[in-house]
Write a protein that holds these residues in place. Sequence first.
Motif, PDB file in Angstrom:
ATOM      1  N   ASP A 447       0.831  -1.214   0.000  1.00 20.41           N
ATOM      2  CA  ASP A 447       0.000   0.000   0.000  1.00 20.41           C
ATOM      3  C   ASP A 447       0.862   1.259   0.000  1.00 20.41           C
ATOM      4  OD1 ASP A 447      -2.279  -1.508  -0.053  1.00 20.41           O
ATOM      5  OD2 ASP A 447      -2.642  -1.412   2.106  1.00 20.41           O
ATOM      6  N   ASP A 448       1.989   1.219   0.730  1.00 24.66           N
ATOM      7  CA  ASP A 448       2.892   2.376   0.778  1.00 24.66           C
ATOM      8  C   ASP A 448       3.414   2.748  -0.600  1.00 24.66           C
ATOM      9  OD1 ASP A 448       2.642   2.839   3.412  1.00 24.66           O
ATOM     10  OD2 ASP A 448       4.588   2.031   4.026  1.00 24.66           O
ATOM     11  N   MET A 449       3.701   1.727  -1.430  1.00 28.17           N
ATOM     12  CA  MET A 449       4.247   1.990  -2.769  1.00 28.17           C
ATOM     13  C   MET A 449       3.245   2.734  -3.646  1.00 28.17           C
ATOM     14  SD  MET A 449       6.184  -1.515  -3.862  1.00 28.17           S
ATOM     15  CE  MET A 449       7.257  -2.408  -2.744  1.00 28.17           C
ATOM     16  N   LEU A 450       1.956   2.642  -3.310  1.00 25.87           N
ATOM     17  CA  LEU A 450       0.920   3.276  -4.121  1.00 25.87           C
ATOM     18  C   LEU A 450       0.625   4.717  -3.695  1.00 25.87           C
ATOM     19  CD1 LEU A 450      -1.398   0.160  -4.403  1.00 25.87           C
ATOM     20  CD2 LEU A 450      -0.222   1.281  -6.308  1.00 25.87           C
ATOM     21  N   VAL A 451       1.378   5.201  -2.722  1.00 27.22           N
ATOM     22  CA  VAL A 451       1.266   6.599  -2.306  1.00 27.22           C
ATOM     23  C   VAL A 451       2.582   7.290  -2.663  1.00 27.22           C
ATOM     24  CG1 VAL A 451       0.922   8.187  -0.373  1.00 27.22           C
ATOM     25  CG2 VAL A 451      -0.238   5.980  -0.386  1.00 27.22           C
ATOM     26  N   PRO A 452       2.541   8.357  -3.485  1.00 23.68           N
ATOM     27  CA  PRO A 452       3.798   9.017  -3.849  1.00 23.68           C
ATOM     28  C   PRO A 452       4.531   9.511  -2.614  1.00 23.68           C
ATOM     29  CG  PRO A 452       1.901  10.325  -4.556  1.00 23.68           C
ATOM     30  CD  PRO A 452       1.377   9.021  -4.075  1.00 23.68           C
ATOM     31  N   GLN A 453       5.834   9.365  -2.630  1.00 25.32           N
ATOM     32  CA  GLN A 453       6.598   9.779  -1.463  1.00 25.32           C
ATOM     33  C   GLN A 453       7.639  10.826  -1.832  1.00 25.32           C
ATOM     34  OE1 GLN A 453       8.532   6.286   0.089  1.00 25.32           O
ATOM     35  NE2 GLN A 453      10.186   6.379  -1.380  1.00 25.32           N
ATOM     36  N   ILE A 454       7.956  11.641  -0.866  1.00 27.57           N
ATOM     37  CA  ILE A 454       9.076  12.572  -1.002  1.00 27.57           C
ATOM     38  C   ILE A 454      10.135  12.102  -0.026  1.00 27.57           C
ATOM     39  CG2 ILE A 454       9.857  14.953  -0.796  1.00 27.57           C
ATOM     40  CD1 ILE A 454       6.971  15.846  -1.263  1.00 27.57           C
ATOM     41  N   LYS A 455      11.308  11.793  -0.547  1.00 26.28           N
ATOM     42  CA  LYS A 455      12.392  11.359   0.326  1.00 26.28           C
ATOM     43  C   LYS A 455      13.083  12.592   0.895  1.00 26.28           C
ATOM     44  CE  LYS A 455      13.122   6.887  -1.822  1.00 26.28           C
ATOM     45  NZ  LYS A 455      13.934   6.055  -2.728  1.00 26.28           N
ATOM     46  N   VAL A 456      13.105  12.676   2.195  1.00 24.98           N
ATOM     47  CA  VAL A 456      13.651  13.842   2.893  1.00 24.98           C
ATOM     48  C   VAL A 456      14.996  13.466   3.502  1.00 24.98           C
ATOM     49  CG1 VAL A 456      13.253  15.510   4.751  1.00 24.98           C
ATOM     50  CG2 VAL A 456      11.323  14.660   3.388  1.00 24.98           C
ATOM     51  N   THR A 485      19.191  16.117  -5.418  1.00 28.20           N
ATOM     52  CA  THR A 485      19.205  17.403  -4.732  1.00 28.20           C
ATOM     53  C   THR A 485      18.708  17.193  -3.299  1.00 28.20           C
ATOM     54  OG1 THR A 485      18.572  18.443  -6.811  1.00 28.20           O
ATOM     55  CG2 THR A 485      18.300  19.759  -4.814  1.00 28.20           C
ATOM     56  N   PRO A 486      19.491  17.604  -2.286  1.00 27.70           N
ATOM     57  CA  PRO A 486      19.039  17.396  -0.899  1.00 27.70           C
ATOM     58  C   PRO A 486      17.669  18.031  -0.637  1.00 27.70           C
ATOM     59  CG  PRO A 486      21.352  17.994  -0.932  1.00 27.70           C
ATOM     60  CD  PRO A 486      20.836  18.185  -2.330  1.00 27.70           C
ATOM     61  N   VAL A 487      16.849  17.297   0.081  1.00 25.77           N
ATOM     62  CA  VAL A 487      15.499  17.764   0.426  1.00 25.77           C
ATOM     63  C   VAL A 487      15.409  17.868   1.947  1.00 25.77           C
ATOM     64  CG1 VAL A 487      13.033  17.214   0.342  1.00 25.77           C
ATOM     65  CG2 VAL A 487      14.493  16.712  -1.632  1.00 25.77           C
ATOM     66  N   PHE A 488      14.882  19.001   2.411  1.00 27.30           N
ATOM     67  CA  PHE A 488      14.799  19.255   3.858  1.00 27.30           C
ATOM     68  C   PHE A 488      13.360  19.507   4.270  1.00 27.30           C
ATOM     69  CE2 PHE A 488      18.829  21.090   2.257  1.00 27.30           C
ATOM     70  CZ  PHE A 488      19.728  20.259   2.907  1.00 27.30           C
ATOM     71  N   ILE A 489      13.107  19.333   5.567  1.00 29.42           N
ATOM     72  CA  ILE A 489      11.858  19.856   6.117  1.00 29.42           C
ATOM     73  C   ILE A 489      12.198  20.787   7.273  1.00 29.42           C
ATOM     74  CG2 ILE A 489      10.282  18.016   5.454  1.00 29.42           C
ATOM     75  CD1 ILE A 489      10.556  16.785   8.182  1.00 29.42           C
ATOM     76  N   SER A 490      11.402  21.842   7.400  1.00 29.58           N
ATOM     77  CA  SER A 490      11.479  22.726   8.560  1.00 29.58           C
ATOM     78  C   SER A 490      10.083  22.759   9.163  1.00 29.58           C
ATOM     79  CB  SER A 490      11.941  24.123   8.162  1.00 29.58           C
ATOM     80  OG  SER A 490      13.285  24.086   7.719  1.00 29.58           O
ATOM     81  N   GLU A 491      10.015  22.512  10.459  1.00 33.77           N
ATOM     82  CA  GLU A 491       8.707  22.348  11.111  1.00 33.77           C
ATOM     83  C   GLU A 491       8.248  23.638  11.777  1.00 33.77           C
ATOM     84  OE1 GLU A 491       9.885  19.104  13.628  1.00 33.77           O
ATOM     85  OE2 GLU A 491       9.069  17.611  12.239  1.00 33.77           O
ATOM     86  N   GLY A 540      -1.753  32.861   9.768  1.00 32.71           N
ATOM     87  CA  GLY A 540      -0.783  32.718  10.859  1.00 32.71           C
ATOM     88  C   GLY A 540      -0.654  31.298  11.374  1.00 32.71           C
ATOM     89  N   SER A 541      -1.406  30.357  10.780  1.00 34.02           N
ATOM     90  CA  SER A 541      -1.298  28.960  11.218  1.00 34.02           C
ATOM     91  C   SER A 541       0.118  28.438  10.955  1.00 34.02           C
ATOM     92  CB  SER A 541      -2.268  28.074  10.433  1.00 34.02           C
ATOM     93  OG  SER A 541      -3.584  28.473  10.648  1.00 34.02           O
ATOM     94  N   PRO A 542       0.761  27.789  11.943  1.00 37.73           N
ATOM     95  CA  PRO A 542       2.078  27.203  11.691  1.00 37.73           C
ATOM     96  C   PRO A 542       1.949  25.995  10.763  1.00 37.73           C
ATOM     97  CG  PRO A 542       1.358  26.695  13.925  1.00 37.73           C
ATOM     98  CD  PRO A 542       0.306  27.577  13.328  1.00 37.73           C
ATOM     99  N   PHE A 543       2.960  25.758   9.967  1.00 37.80           N
ATOM    100  CA  PHE A 543       2.934  24.614   9.052  1.00 37.80           C
ATOM    101  C   PHE A 543       4.348  24.064   8.877  1.00 37.80           C
ATOM    102  CE2 PHE A 543       3.323  28.507   6.587  1.00 37.80           C
ATOM    103  CZ  PHE A 543       4.291  28.231   5.631  1.00 37.80           C
ATOM    104  N   ASP A 544       4.409  22.818   8.409  1.00 37.27           N
ATOM    105  CA  ASP A 544       5.690  22.188   8.090  1.00 37.27           C
ATOM    106  C   ASP A 544       5.915  22.332   6.592  1.00 37.27           C
ATOM    107  OD1 ASP A 544       5.623  21.448  10.718  1.00 37.27           O
ATOM    108  OD2 ASP A 544       5.126  19.341  10.339  1.00 37.27           O
ATOM    109  N   VAL A 545       7.126  22.661   6.208  1.00 39.30           N
ATOM    110  CA  VAL A 545       7.429  22.870   4.796  1.00 39.30           C
ATOM    111  C   VAL A 545       8.552  21.925   4.366  1.00 39.30           C
ATOM    112  CG1 VAL A 545       8.988  24.817   5.295  1.00 39.30           C
ATOM    113  CG2 VAL A 545       7.979  24.601   3.023  1.00 39.30           C
ATOM    114  N   CYS A 546       8.352  21.310   3.207  1.00 39.70           N
ATOM    115  CA  CYS A 546       9.326  20.373   2.634  1.00 39.70           C
ATOM    116  C   CYS A 546       9.886  21.038   1.380  1.00 39.70           C
ATOM    117  CB  CYS A 546       8.605  19.068   2.296  1.00 39.70           C
ATOM    118  SG  CYS A 546       9.628  17.863   1.465  1.00 39.70           S
ATOM    119  N   TYR A 547      11.208  21.105   1.231  1.00 43.86           N
ATOM    120  CA  TYR A 547      11.790  21.925   0.167  1.00 43.86           C
ATOM    121  C   TYR A 547      13.225  21.504  -0.157  1.00 43.86           C
ATOM    122  CZ  TYR A 547      14.003  24.000   4.271  1.00 43.86           C
ATOM    123  OH  TYR A 547      14.708  24.168   5.436  1.00 43.86           O
TER     124      TYR A 547
END
Length: 569
Positions: A447-456, A485-491, A540-547
């Motif tokens: 099931d996991d393979m059927l959901v697109p993933q972003i490798k962080v 290209t390195p991918v990061f998240i900032s929470e 103003g809601s806080p969010f997590d960003v992947c970039y």
Amino acid sequence: MEKRWVINEPGDEETVGALMESLGVDRVIANLLVQRGITNFDMAKAFFRPSLDDLHDPFLMKDMTKAVDRLVIAMEKQERVMVYGDYDVDGTTSVALVYTYLKSHFDFIDYYIPDRYSEGYGISKTGIDYAAENNISLVIALDCGIKAIEKIAYASEKGVDFIICDHHTPDENLPNAVAVLDPKRSDCEYPCDVLSGCGVGFKLMQGLANRKKWQFDTLIPLLDLLAVSIASDIVPITGENRVLTYFGLKQLNENPRLGLKTILNLAGVTKDLSVNDIVFKIGPRINAAGRIQSGNHAVQLLIAEREEAATLIGDTINGLNEDRKELDHSITDDALERVAKSKTLLEKKSTVLFDRNWHKGVIGIVASRMIETYYKPTVILTESNGFATGSARSVDGFDLYNAISACSDLLENFGGHKYAAGLTMKIENVSVFQQRFEEYVCENITDDMLVPQIKVDASIKLSDITPKFFRVLKQFEPFGPKNMTPVFISEKVVDYGYSRPVGRNKEHLKLSVVDDIREGDVKGGIAFSMGKLYSKISSGSPFDVCYSLQENEYMGKVETQLMVRDIKF
């Protein structure tokens, strides 16, 4: 479409610490290196300072001695030699590379690209007949031939010798050619088994240069072609491929051959090229020739020596690329509509579609585009020469080649890799293939393979993104498979007050964010197709960003900006 963020395992702490100390870099950079298998100072030096001295000895490749011996005999006896290659980017760059190098040392040289529609993929009887009729006694086959057992036997009957230079996965039995160069051979111990087809051709030319004691510098002008093949064929940019890509990009940016320079002008490229630019600007134009008309156009352009000829062929290829785009979009729309209207197709874990009228030249692109909407293993088929023939593409983690192999009794032929393949079958077998392929996918996909993933790669604070951090990060280039290209998240970042929707329909989002409103380390970013999130972000809601990070130049000012991949609240 909802995406999973999968954070890569951090590197071993002790190794990361030692690397931090020996290189004088911060923990995030050291961790990125260890994640890429770079665990000590010497490996890091080779990574950050690629050197042509690090290329492997071509004679480590199985059959290289046989191949060079046969080629030298052909040159000494002035036999006629033909360079034969597939009609895609890897094949046409391979042919251009080997033809160009041999032509500079040898007069009796010809080239041949099979017609996608009348001859199909790989070595064809038509091509062998052409060689025999033109007194060609040696053919160098590039980016194809590893499964051509019957065709090579036919060539032998006609008195035509073959040197095969391929990089696809071989079967248990190999063709009975003079030499079979393929680093994926089970009995080949060559250190880099992920060369492109053009890379194998380059190693043959390197072997010839070594034997003839020609200066290595004579090979350097070929590296622009090699970089185009490596980038377009999506092979891992690690080890030897990294060195070849690094110096190929240098050649491409500083002194490209006339044909590639023409393509760059047509594509409007004015800055230094990256691997991404090759994939999206050069590759599709070269591919368009073989997809829509003939791969010969691509080779003619890549070996052109006169500006008038290059401009003329370049304009033709650019026109074919526009035609390719139109076909690609209309067939994709048709395929997407079929799935959307069919409850049965929507519920399946694979997509297999067949239409006699779809254009053979773009079905690989259509398969890739289908996965962008319906994330599942996909096969797109059309009719060619009375058979159903097509292209298959996979999702991350699922081995497509094995899935197709499991249906091999239904197929006339097939070939490819884990994530991309080509196949041909009788039209009456299509419905059975659809059923069997779906059964295999259901049994083997998670099931996991059927959901697109972003490798962080890592979770970091925006304040970690200093000028020194970005300077070192840029030295990780050239990016590509196995060195993405390195991918990061900032929470828990928040809008600083300057975020706004942009674009003609306000579909994109220009971001201005901080980790914590009180600290005020402001970072700009661009989030394509995420304009609809503006109201929530501006509230103003806080969010997590992947970039990932990129350099942005605007009105003469250069700054580091976030290239946003995804946002989660």
